[in-house]
Design a protein around this motif. Structure first.
Motif, mmCIF file in Angstrom:
data_model
loop_
_atom_site.group_PDB
_atom_site.id
_atom_site.type_symbol
_atom_site.label_atom_id
_atom_site.label_comp_id
_atom_site.label_asym_id
_atom_site.label_seq_id
_atom_site.Cartn_x
_atom_site.Cartn_y
_atom_site.Cartn_z
ATOM 1 N N SER A 144 2.276 1.114 5.743
ATOM 2 C CA SER A 144 1.828 -0.071 6.463
ATOM 3 C C SER A 144 2.014 0.142 7.962
ATOM 4 O O SER A 144 2.690 1.075 8.402
ATOM 5 C CB SER A 144 2.603 -1.314 6.014
ATOM 6 O OG SER A 144 3.971 -1.195 6.367
ATOM 7 N N SER A 153 -5.921 -3.887 15.380
ATOM 8 C CA SER A 153 -5.471 -4.635 14.209
ATOM 9 C C SER A 153 -5.203 -3.664 13.072
ATOM 10 O O SER A 153 -5.772 -2.567 13.020
ATOM 11 C CB SER A 153 -6.519 -5.670 13.784
ATOM 12 O OG SER A 153 -7.741 -5.032 13.446
ATOM 13 N N ASN A 157 -4.764 -3.052 8.797
ATOM 14 C CA ASN A 157 -5.039 -3.494 7.436
ATOM 15 C C ASN A 157 -4.464 -2.449 6.503
ATOM 16 O O ASN A 157 -5.055 -1.387 6.310
ATOM 17 C CB ASN A 157 -6.538 -3.666 7.223
ATOM 18 C CG ASN A 157 -6.865 -4.163 5.823
ATOM 19 O OD1 ASN A 157 -5.976 -4.572 5.072
ATOM 20 N ND2 ASN A 157 -8.144 -4.129 5.475
ATOM 21 N N GLY A 158 -3.285 -2.728 5.958
ATOM 22 C CA GLY A 158 -2.615 -1.740 5.131
ATOM 23 C C GLY A 158 -2.246 -0.526 5.969
ATOM 24 O O GLY A 158 -1.564 -0.632 6.983
ATOM 25 N N THR A 185 -4.383 1.352 7.648
ATOM 26 C CA THR A 185 -5.444 1.663 8.611
ATOM 27 C C THR A 185 -5.274 0.836 9.868
ATOM 28 O O THR A 185 -5.197 -0.395 9.810
ATOM 29 C CB THR A 185 -6.831 1.393 8.010
ATOM 30 O OG1 THR A 185 -7.030 2.196 6.851
ATOM 31 C CG2 THR A 185 -7.926 1.714 9.029
ATOM 32 N N THR A 187 -7.179 -0.081 13.373
ATOM 33 C CA THR A 187 -8.477 -0.039 14.037
ATOM 34 C C THR A 187 -8.322 -0.493 15.473
ATOM 35 O O THR A 187 -7.863 -1.604 15.745
ATOM 36 C CB THR A 187 -9.504 -0.928 13.321
ATOM 37 O OG1 THR A 187 -9.638 -0.510 11.958
ATOM 38 C CG2 THR A 187 -10.865 -0.832 14.000
#
Length: 558
Positions: free
Chosen positions: A69, A78, A80-81, A83, A85
């Motif tokens: 995470s 941001s 997400n898990g 990843t 970005t």
């Protein structure tokens, strides 16, 4: 284009190229290097953001990598898990360990994104850990006194119709790496670090192990500094744009390189220029290769399975045991090798220096050992070989011997031995006072040697000696200073012309062999065969270095 300013000026020369100019845009420059060749000029100016390895920590977004995470403190990105970005310009400081995930840059086309690796370890089980999908430029800064690691997957999961990314660190746009920290990159799938545009590196302690190329910049590679330990299943460094003659070049302006490569050490589709730095290529197919190769400075050591320096040799696929991957060179490009300075030592199984065009030497030191087979030559060129300066000791077999051209302004001596000289056997050329002009002990068996030095003068007599010892300082087989003892005198030679060719008993060798500057026959037609070539009487090489019975060599190996 990268914010480095790049100019590639092609100048009109005899039936080669019309003038053309490539100019990138940047007004923020702080360091530059340039090189001028007979047919081209590459100028690289490194911008302050390319060089600056610092950042404003108070304005940066902090990214904490926590196993599978990611936590983000700040704006512009941001998670997400596993990843992250990045959507906008800014500085993003990464620390911690990401066991399986990806950093994706998907910013605006005019955005510059700076990623600071501040003690970060990133891995991915199905792709590239760092993928810059869109930005104007992505800068990866290696924070001082930190160790950072990146390792990709052995196979990638692609969406249908896609084939990128294809490197552990990959950018669709310009990519810069700077800073004073260390980075270890393992490219299990394909390349180590790759850019579809310009790749610039100005600092860092970087170790790369890759299944294919270690460093690849499609449009260009420019390196100002850094320490590199490279183990590559393909090329060590490669710039492979073969669609634009103003791209596909490499400029080495500093740095320390240790390269082990299954293919070429450093390979450029158009030009390769070395201005400075220390390059040690311990294993490669060919050492430095491009449509043109220029050495203006630095220290270069090459051990090659085929050619050491090669201008445009991979275009026809000929090689020792067939080339592992052919290169594409434009037919209308000027092919040449130019050496204006630096220190180069080569151990080659193929040609030592191979210019599929012309060769220009005006300075520096060139030491060549090999080949030992008669299908290759220590010095090989198709146009002219103009020597106007520098120190040359070029030893190899006798089957494809070439001397510098008589258009040279610095004197040279080529010696053809009647028998193979064992590796380590000293060759000494002394002046009339007995002072060694050149004393060289080749590291491989040899049956010919080309000697050229600013100290050689027409009209003067020199003594050729074999064997013995030298009390001077030894480096790569070349002795400086000191005196020789225990030698065997072979001959006294009076240099009556710019190019002098003799057998080891002092008798003059006339004619041409193996193409322009060689002996016997009228040179080689396209394809490399010299059907007229014959050795001088009494100069037939012994077993082990014998050319074919009819003295027609195999096709020239590029």
């Amino acid at each position: 284009m990268n914010k480095i300013r790049i100019k590639l000026l092609s100048l009109l020369t005899a039936a080669l190229l019309a003038a053309s100019v490539l100019t990138g845009c940047s007004n923020d420059t702080s360091s530059s290097s340039s090189t001028s060749d007979t047919t081209s000029k590459i100028k690289v100016e490194y911008s302050s953001e390319d060089i600056d390895g610092t950042w404003d920590d108070s304005a940066a977004t902090k990214v904490s990598l926590r196993g599978n995470s990611i936590a983000v403190d700040g704006s512009g990105a941001s998670a997400n898990g596993g990843t992250l970005t990045i959507k906008s310009a800014g500085t993003y400081v990464l620390s911690g360990t990401l066991t399986d995930g990806q950093i994706v840059v998907d910013a605006g086309q005019e955005d510059t994104v700076k990623i600071v690796l501040n003690g970060a370890e990133l891995k991915s089980s199905n792709s590239a850990p760092i993928y810059s999908k869109q930005s104007k430029k992505t800068i990866i800064t290696l924070a001082k006194d930190t160790s950072n690691k990146i390792e990709d997957a052995a196979s990638y999961d692609y969406a249908e119709g896609e084939d990128e990314p294809d490197a552990a660190v990959f950018s669709q746009d310009d990519l810069t790496i700077n800073g004073a920290g260390s980075l270890s990159v393992t490219g299990n799938f394909n390349n180590g670090i790759g850019s579809k545009d310009d790749l610039v590196i100005t600092g860092g302690n970087i170790a790369i192990t890759s299944a294919n190329d270690a460093l690849r910049g499609r449009d260009s590679i420019a390196i100002k500094g850094g320490t590199f330990a490279i183990t590559a299943g393909g090329d060590g460094l490669q710039s492979n744009n073969d669609e634009d003659v103003e791209k596909g070049w490499i400029s080495i302006d500093g740095g320390v390189f240790k390269i082990t490569a299954e293919s070429d050490g450093i390979q450029a589709t158009t030009s390769l220029v070395v201005n400075s730095g220390t390059i040690d290529i311990a294993k490669c197919y060919e050492g430095l290769e491009g449509a043109s190769v220029t050495v203006n400075g630095g220290s270069i050591k090459i051990k090659a399975d085929d050619d050491g320096l090669n201008a445009a040799g991979g275009k026809d696929g000929s090689s020792v045991n067939v080339r592992p991957g052919e290169n594409s060179f434009s037919n209308d490009s000027p092919y040449f090798i130019r050496i204006t300075g630096g220190y180069v030592t080569i151990d080659a199984e193929g040609d030592g220096i191979d210019a599929n065009g012309s060769l220009y030497i005006s300075g520096g030191t060139m030491l060549v050992n090999g080949p030992t087979n008669s299908g290759n030559g220590a010095l090989d060129y198709d146009g002219t070989c103009d020597v106007t300066g520098g120190t040359l000791a070029i030893a190899g077999s006798s089957g494809m011997v070439q001397s510098p051209s008589d258009t040279s302004s610095q004197s040279s001596l080529t010696v053809y031995y009647s028998s193979v000289q064992k590796a380590g056997t000293l060759v000494t050329l002394s002046d009339e006072s007995g002072k060694p002009v050149l004393s060289f002990a080749p590291s491989k068996d040899y049956q010919s040697i080309v000697i050229s030095s600013p100290e050689l003068e027409q009209g003067k007599t020199y003594t050729l000696n074999s064997g013995g010892t030298n009390s001077g300082k030894l480096k790569d087989g070349l002795y400086t200073g000191g005196t020789v003892s225990g030698t065997t005198k072979l001959a006294d030679i009076k240099l009556s012309s710019i190019v002098t060719r003799i057998s080891d008993d002092g008798s003059e060798v006339t004619g041409r062999m193996g193409g322009p500057g060689g002996i016997g026959g009228q040179g080689r037609p396209e394809g490399g065969k010299d059907v007229n070539r014959k050795p001088p009487e009494g100069m037939e090489p012994p077993d082990g270095m014998q050319p074919p019975e009819d003295m027609t060599p195999p096709a020239k190996e590029q």
